[in-house]
Design an enzyme around this catalytic site. Structure first.
Site, PDB file in Angstrom:
ATOM      1  CG  ASP A  18     -11.128   9.669  20.160  1.00  0.00           C
ATOM      2  OD1 ASP A  18     -12.276   9.650  19.632  1.00  0.00           O
ATOM      3  OD2 ASP A  18     -10.410  10.175  20.393  1.00  0.00           O
ATOM      4  CG  HIS A 211      -8.464  14.180  17.668  1.00  0.00           C
ATOM      5  ND1 HIS A 211      -9.404  13.249  16.934  1.00  0.00           N
ATOM      6  CD2 HIS A 211      -8.776  13.883  19.184  1.00  0.00           C
ATOM      7  CE1 HIS A 211      -9.999  12.560  18.043  1.00  0.00           C
ATOM      8  NE2 HIS A 211      -9.478  13.013  18.996  1.00  0.00           N
ATOM      9  CB  CYS A 242     -13.420  15.453  13.086  1.00  0.00           C
ATOM     10  SG  CYS A 242     -13.790  16.686  13.959  1.00  0.00           S
TER      11      CYS A 242
HETATM   12  P1  HMG Z   1     -28.753  11.701  28.381  1.00  0.00           P
HETATM   13  O1  HMG Z   1     -29.950  11.343  27.267  1.00  0.00           O
HETATM   14  O2  HMG Z   1     -29.067  13.012  28.788  1.00  0.00           O
HETATM   15  O3  HMG Z   1     -29.254  10.724  29.594  1.00  0.00           O
HETATM   16  O4  HMG Z   1     -27.444  11.497  27.928  1.00  0.00           O
HETATM   17  P2  HMG Z   1     -30.075  10.503  30.613  1.00  0.00           P
HETATM   18  O5  HMG Z   1     -29.392  10.301  31.820  1.00  0.00           O
HETATM   19  O6  HMG Z   1     -30.919  11.443  30.522  1.00  0.00           O
HETATM   20  O7  HMG Z   1     -30.662   9.006  30.236  1.00  0.00           O
HETATM   21  C1  HMG Z   1     -31.504   8.890  29.143  1.00  0.00           C
HETATM   22  C2  HMG Z   1     -31.423   7.428  28.586  1.00  0.00           C
HETATM   23  O8  HMG Z   1     -30.101   7.011  28.470  1.00  0.00           O
HETATM   24  C3  HMG Z   1     -31.987   6.456  29.733  1.00  0.00           C
HETATM   25  O9  HMG Z   1     -32.476   5.403  29.195  1.00  0.00           O
HETATM   26  C4  HMG Z   1     -30.626   6.116  30.398  1.00  0.00           C
HETATM   27  O10 HMG Z   1     -30.664   4.745  30.874  1.00  0.00           O
HETATM   28  C5  HMG Z   1     -29.705   5.862  29.068  1.00  0.00           C
HETATM   29  P3  HMG Z   1     -34.270   5.422  28.919  1.00  0.00           P
HETATM   30  O11 HMG Z   1     -34.775   5.442  30.358  1.00  0.00           O
HETATM   31  O12 HMG Z   1     -34.596   6.394  28.175  1.00  0.00           O
HETATM   32  O13 HMG Z   1     -34.385   3.964  28.209  1.00  0.00           O
HETATM   33  N1  HMG Z   1     -28.577   6.086  29.524  1.00  0.00           N
HETATM   34  C6  HMG Z   1     -27.315   5.282  29.407  1.00  0.00           C
HETATM   35  N2  HMG Z   1     -27.499   3.997  29.026  1.00  0.00           N
HETATM   36  C7  HMG Z   1     -26.403   3.098  29.119  1.00  0.00           C
HETATM   37  N3  HMG Z   1     -25.389   3.569  29.416  1.00  0.00           N
HETATM   38  C8  HMG Z   1     -25.099   4.675  30.046  1.00  0.00           C
HETATM   39  C9  HMG Z   1     -26.354   5.520  30.049  1.00  0.00           C
HETATM   40  N4  HMG Z   1     -26.492   6.850  30.389  1.00  0.00           N
HETATM   41  C10 HMG Z   1     -27.732   6.863  30.358  1.00  0.00           C
HETATM   42  N5  HMG Z   1     -23.876   5.013  30.549  1.00  0.00           N
HETATM   43  C11 HMG Z   1     -25.118  10.774  28.280  1.00  0.00           C
HETATM   44  C12 HMG Z   1     -26.427  11.781  28.720  1.00  0.00           C
HETATM   45  C13 HMG Z   1     -23.752  11.557  29.121  1.00  0.00           C
HETATM   46  C14 HMG Z   1     -25.493   9.353  28.840  1.00  0.00           C
HETATM   47  C15 HMG Z   1     -24.964  10.673  26.664  1.00  0.00           C
HETATM   48  O14 HMG Z   1     -24.933  12.055  26.444  1.00  0.00           O
HETATM   49  C16 HMG Z   1     -23.933  10.281  26.281  1.00  0.00           C
HETATM   50  O15 HMG Z   1     -23.834   8.696  26.401  1.00  0.00           O
HETATM   51  N6  HMG Z   1     -22.905  10.957  25.741  1.00  0.00           N
HETATM   52  C17 HMG Z   1     -21.777  10.241  25.370  1.00  0.00           C
HETATM   53  C18 HMG Z   1     -21.248  10.883  23.988  1.00  0.00           C
HETATM   54  C19 HMG Z   1     -19.999  10.206  23.593  1.00  0.00           C
HETATM   55  O16 HMG Z   1     -19.520   9.336  24.069  1.00  0.00           O
HETATM   56  N7  HMG Z   1     -19.223  11.092  22.717  1.00  0.00           N
HETATM   57  C20 HMG Z   1     -17.883  10.691  22.319  1.00  0.00           C
HETATM   58  C21 HMG Z   1     -16.801  10.374  23.545  1.00  0.00           C
HETATM   59  S1  HMG Z   1     -15.894  11.982  24.086  1.00  0.00           S
HETATM   60  C22 HMG Z   1     -14.707  12.171  22.734  1.00  0.00           C
HETATM   61  O17 HMG Z   1     -14.577  11.664  21.772  1.00  0.00           O
HETATM   62  C23 HMG Z   1     -13.432  13.032  23.070  1.00  0.00           C
HETATM   63  C24 HMG Z   1     -12.043  12.389  23.649  1.00  0.00           C
HETATM   64  O18 HMG Z   1     -11.770  11.496  22.652  1.00  0.00           O
HETATM   65  C25 HMG Z   1     -11.226  13.534  23.966  1.00  0.00           C
HETATM   66  C26 HMG Z   1     -10.921  14.527  22.919  1.00  0.00           C
HETATM   67  O19 HMG Z   1     -10.685  14.018  21.774  1.00  0.00           O
HETATM   68  O20 HMG Z   1     -10.936  15.627  23.232  1.00  0.00           O
HETATM   69  C27 HMG Z   1     -12.797  11.501  25.004  1.00  0.00           C
HETATM   70 MG    MG Z   2     -10.649  12.113  21.135  1.00  0.00          MG
END
Ligand code: HMG
Ligand code: MG
Length: 305
Positions: A18, A211, A242
């Site tokens: 994070d 946070h 953030c």
């Molecule tokens: P998308 O673009 O809709 O994915 O993203 P897709 O399924 O349509 O795939 C598109 C492309 O991404 C494809 O590649 C997939 O292979 C690739 P291409 O064929 O175009 O070359 N792909 C991946 N590659 C590697 N690893 C994977 C993966 N999945 C798809 N796992 C997705 C959808 C969910 C993947 C995207 O939106 C994403 O990765 N989001 C993550 C965002 C994130 O990490 N945010 C921060 C964390 S959450 C947070 O911080 C809150 C928390 O701390 C709690 C709080 O504070 O409340 C946890």
């Molecule tokens: Mg967080």
């Protein structure tokens, strides 16, 4: 308040994930290893080390597949990583991880912006991912974000977070961490939300992920502790940020939480001096001053003559 403090609480460290995910400048994989090793030296036994998310969405953690082989968890230490879908699970498996964390938001708009999916679609995805991870012998933790408020929608109906939490626990997630993602919560709100969640679920199934964007994280943690929460997420030196508030403070700082708890006789199993050292490593790794209070002030006010 504070009439019946517990003997012990557990801390789940999120700084390598994070914290680092928001850093704009590239950070070398070897530097991430140094941070994680310092966290282990401080006694942290549960550390979220990276994310197996799309490298296009979170470029800073694109080296997850290279990072894991460089880490070795000593006995009793569990490394985990965020996992959004089947592809993420595949990568986590290949890396030898025994635990993953799935994540979604209580608010529809934040879920869509963060994961390109509706909350219903996230739940459908996780039904498959969690069952497949459990079949493969992994443990699965879960996050529900924006429980205290959403950057797009404002107030979020707690009934949404309750229902999502219930479904994630039914899937077999061992714990759901409730996120004040953008650090808008006040202690009174934490009391209301905390009571609600603890009336529905046993405390060991819940954690608080606070946070400190507006300086209320430690106050919210204290209220949570008083209500009966025993699991807290934190990040050394308050590493984090953030995306909606550039320059804002990050997660609840691990040293601040542990300083408060140990000063009140609540054991965490962590070595505060070594945590401060880990915070210094974090600061060196990101190359900027970090906001944690104990990190900045030190553990003791005594100065050698
Ligand atoms: P998308 O673009 O809709 O994915 O993203 P897709 O399924 O349509 O795939 C598109 C492309 O991404 C494809 O590649 C997939 O292979 C690739 P291409 O064929 O175009 O070359 N792909 C991946 N590659 C590697 N690893 C994977 C993966 N999945 C798809 N796992 C997705 C959808 C969910 C993947 C995207 O939106 C994403 O990765 N989001 C993550 C965002 C994130 O990490 N945010 C921060 C964390 S959450 C947070 O911080 C809150 C928390 O701390 C709690 C709080 O504070 O409340 C946890
Ligand atoms: Mg967080």
């Amino acid at each position: 308040m504070l009439d019946a403090l517990p003997d012990r609480v557990s801390v789940y460290e999120v700084s390598p994930r994070d914290g680092l995910q928001n850093e704009a400048a590239p950070i070398a994989t070897a530097a991430k290893v140094r941070l994680i090793e310092a966290l282990v030296r401080a006694g942290l036994t549960r550390i979220e080390v990276t994310s197996f998310v799309s490298p296009r969405w979170i470029p800073q953690l694109a080296d997850a597949d290279e990072l894991l082989p460089l880490l070795s968890a000593p006995p009793g230490v569990t490394f985990s990583a965020l996992c959004p879908n089947a592809r993420g699970l595949e990568r986590a498996r290949a890396s030898g991880l025994e635990e993953i964390a799935v994540f979604m938001s209580a608010s529809e708009t934040h879920n869509q912006k963060n994961t390109n999916k509706s909350t219903e679609a996230s739940l459908r995805t996780f039904r498959e991912v969690v069952s497949s991870a459990l079949e493969g012998g992994m443990r699965v933790r879960a996050y529900v974000s924006t429980v205290w408020g959403c950057p797009y929608e404002g107030a979020v109906d707690p009934a949404r977070a309750l229902s999502i939490t219930e479904q994630l626990l039914e899937m077999g997630c061992y714990q759901v961490s409730l996120g004040d993602t953008i650090g808008v919560g006040t202690p009174l709100q934490t009391r209301t939300l905390g009571k609600l969640f603890l009336s529905e679920f046993p405390q060991e199934k819940l954690a608080l992920h606070l946070h400190d964007t507006r300086g209320t994280a430690l106050a919210n943690a204290l209220v949570g502790l008083d209500l009966g929460f025993r699991h807290f997420d934190a990040s050394v030196a308050g590493l984090g940020g953030c995306p909606y508030a550039p320059g804002a403070a990050g997660n609840l700082a691990t040293e601040d939480l542990v300083y408060m708890l140990s000063g009140m006789g609540v054991e965490t199993g962590l070595d505060l001096e070594r945590l401060v050292e880990a915070g210094q490593v974090a600061e060196a790794v990101v190359g900027r001053r970090l906001p944690g209070k104990v990190h900045q002030a030190g553990v003791s006010s005594l100065r050698s003559a």
